[in-house]
Motif scaffolding. Structure first.
Motif, short mmCIF file in Angstrom:
data_model
loop_
_atom_site.label_atom_id
_atom_site.label_comp_id
_atom_site.label_asym_id
_atom_site.label_seq_id
_atom_site.Cartn_x
_atom_site.Cartn_y
_atom_site.Cartn_z
N LEU A 25 0.50 42.16 15.64
CA LEU A 25 -0.27 40.91 15.64
C LEU A 25 -0.64 40.54 17.07
N SER A 26 -1.81 39.96 17.18
CA SER A 26 -2.23 39.47 18.49
C SER A 26 -1.48 38.17 18.77
N HIS A 27 -1.60 37.71 19.99
CA HIS A 27 -0.92 36.47 20.38
C HIS A 27 -1.40 35.30 19.53
N ALA A 28 -2.64 35.18 19.27
CA ALA A 28 -3.21 34.11 18.46
C ALA A 28 -2.68 34.18 17.03
N GLN A 29 -2.58 35.44 16.50
CA GLN A 29 -2.05 35.59 15.14
C GLN A 29 -0.57 35.19 15.07
N LYS A 30 0.18 35.54 16.11
CA LYS A 30 1.60 35.16 16.14
C LYS A 30 1.76 33.64 16.15
N GLN A 31 0.96 32.94 16.95
CA GLN A 31 1.03 31.48 17.04
C GLN A 31 0.65 30.84 15.71
N ALA A 32 -0.36 31.35 15.06
CA ALA A 32 -0.79 30.82 13.77
C ALA A 32 0.30 31.01 12.72
N LEU A 33 0.96 32.17 12.74
CA LEU A 33 2.04 32.45 11.79
C LEU A 33 3.22 31.50 12.03
N LYS A 34 3.61 31.31 13.28
CA LYS A 34 4.70 30.40 13.61
C LYS A 34 4.38 28.99 13.14
N HIS A 35 3.14 28.54 13.34
CA HIS A 35 2.72 27.19 12.96
C HIS A 35 2.78 27.01 11.45
N SER A 36 2.34 28.00 10.70
CA SER A 36 2.35 27.87 9.23
C SER A 36 3.77 27.89 8.68
N VAL A 37 4.66 28.69 9.28
CA VAL A 37 6.07 28.73 8.84
C VAL A 37 6.73 27.39 9.13
N ALA A 38 6.47 26.83 10.30
CA ALA A 38 7.07 25.56 10.68
C ALA A 38 6.63 24.45 9.74
N GLN A 39 5.40 24.48 9.25
CA GLN A 39 4.92 23.45 8.33
C GLN A 39 5.52 23.62 6.94
N LYS A 40 5.82 24.82 6.53
CA LYS A 40 6.33 25.05 5.19
C LYS A 40 7.83 24.72 5.09
N GLN A 41 8.63 24.87 6.13
CA GLN A 41 10.08 24.64 6.07
C GLN A 41 10.46 23.21 5.72
N PRO A 42 9.88 22.18 6.32
CA PRO A 42 10.28 20.83 5.94
C PRO A 42 10.02 20.53 4.47
N LYS A 43 8.98 21.10 3.92
CA LYS A 43 8.72 20.85 2.51
C LYS A 43 9.83 21.42 1.66
N LYS A 44 10.32 22.62 2.00
CA LYS A 44 11.41 23.23 1.25
C LYS A 44 12.69 22.42 1.45
#
Length: 203
Positions: A25-44
């Motif tokens: 993954l490129s740096h931008a893809q890594k940041q996007a993945l981290k951001h989406s995981v961080a948003q999903k955890q509080p919901k769980k």
């Protein structure tokens, strides 16, 4: 023989680099993945907390319903039927009396009184000679006993009986130290001067 192994290692290395280039993954893809995981955890986590709270609330509700129907606790709510009030020497009673005032009383149990009386009688019967000072003479004699806070009153009827039996020594005056002889029942059977060795209580 070494040559084919080198070719194989080189092909393997090239293939690995090509595969890595496609899947890394490129740096931008890594940041996007981290951001989406961080948003999903509080919901769980929020859902898990809601589910836990709901379970606790349902358990508490079930306990209250079952306890009010006396299903869980079948023992009586009071322990008064399991005690023996005769095990206590004193009972304090608190009440509102007929005038509407608060009143309290201490009742001593009969058994404790009986035990105390038996002990007092035993001690009294063991005492054969009791010493005291003649403090007052009217029709009766009043003798301040050497036992703390005991005033012995000898009525005229007993004095007359003792004098008839010659059990009262002559020349007894107010202020004299006396010896009172007792029988086994604790009755005074004689009065005389205490003697030279006893001039005051404790001497």
């Amino acid at each position: 023989m070494n040559k084919p192994n080198e070719q194989f290692d080189e092909k393997l290395s090239n293939h690995f680099k090509a595969r890595k280039a496609r899947t890394t993954l490129s740096h931008a893809q890594k940041q996007a993945l981290k951001h989406s995981v961080a948003q999903k955890q509080p919901k769980k986590l929020g859902f898990a907390l809601q589910l836990t709270s709901l379970t606790c609330a349902l358990g508490l509700l079930a306990f209250i319903v079952l306890d009010s129907n006396n299903v869980i606790n079948t023992a009586p709510k009071t322990v008064l039927n399991t005690i023996d009030i005769h095990d206590y020497s004193f009972i304090t009673t608190h009440e509102i009396d007929q005038t509407g005032s608060y009143a309290s009383a201490i009742t001593q149990q009969k058994r404790a009184l009986d035990t105390q009386l038996a002990n007092d009688l035993r001690r009294h019967q063991q005492r054969h000679i009791e010493y005291g000072t003649l403090v007052k003479v009217d029709n009766d004699w009043y003798i301040a006993s050497c036992r703390d806070e005991v005033l012995v009153q000898i009525k005229q009827s007993l004095l007359s009986d003792l004098k008839e039996r010659h059990a009262v020594e002559s020349n007894i005056n107010t202020g004299d130290m006396l010896a009172m002889a007792h029988n086994g029942k604790g009755q005074i059977v004689g009065l005389k001067h205490a003697g030279v060795g006893v001039r005051q209580c404790g001497a």
